[in-house]
Scaffold this motif. Structure first.
Motif, PDB file in Angstrom:
ATOM      1  N   PHE A   2       0.446  -8.101   2.931  1.00 53.83           N
ATOM      2  CA  PHE A   2       1.403  -7.199   3.578  1.00 53.83           C
ATOM      3  C   PHE A   2       0.989  -5.742   3.409  1.00 53.83           C
ATOM      4  CE2 PHE A   2       5.204  -4.525   3.457  1.00 53.83           C
ATOM      5  CZ  PHE A   2       5.666  -4.745   4.749  1.00 53.83           C
ATOM      6  N   GLU A   3       0.424  -5.415   2.253  1.00 57.95           N
ATOM      7  CA  GLU A   3      -0.001  -4.049   2.003  1.00 57.95           C
ATOM      8  C   GLU A   3      -1.118  -3.651   2.976  1.00 57.95           C
ATOM      9  OE1 GLU A   3       0.086  -6.352  -0.451  1.00 57.95           O
ATOM     10  OE2 GLU A   3       1.899  -5.717  -1.498  1.00 57.95           O
ATOM     11  N   SER A   6       0.515  -3.166   6.430  1.00 53.12           N
ATOM     12  CA  SER A   6       1.322  -1.941   6.490  1.00 53.12           C
ATOM     13  C   SER A   6       0.440  -0.700   6.461  1.00 53.12           C
ATOM     14  CB  SER A   6       2.343  -1.905   5.357  1.00 53.12           C
ATOM     15  OG  SER A   6       1.693  -1.869   4.105  1.00 53.12           O
ATOM     16  N   ALA A   9      -1.226  -0.715  10.242  1.00 53.21           N
ATOM     17  CA  ALA A   9      -0.352  -0.664  11.412  1.00 53.21           C
ATOM     18  C   ALA A   9      -0.200   0.750  11.981  1.00 53.21           C
ATOM     19  CB  ALA A   9       0.997  -1.267  11.083  1.00 53.21           C
TER      20      ALA A   9
END
Length: 51
Positions: A2-3, A6, A9
């Motif tokens: 997820f890091e 994120s 993105a």
């Protein structure tokens, strides 16, 4: 994971927006050139028809 997403993105969104803007600008310039060619052709045809 997820890091990583994120972190990537925001630059991906900026790059996509930039590319879409460039694409729109090129499309606009292409349309303007086509319009100029149409006008020049119409002018030449009018000049030939007037003789």
């Amino acid at each position: 994971m997820f890091e990583v997403f994120s972190a990537l993105a925001p630059p991906a969104i900026v790059a996509t927006a930039f590319l879409l803007g460039v694409r729109a600008l090129l499309k606009h310039e292409k349309a303007a050139k086509a319009q100029e060619r149409r006008e020049a052709l119409a002018d030449r045809q009018a000049a030939q028809g007037g003789q």
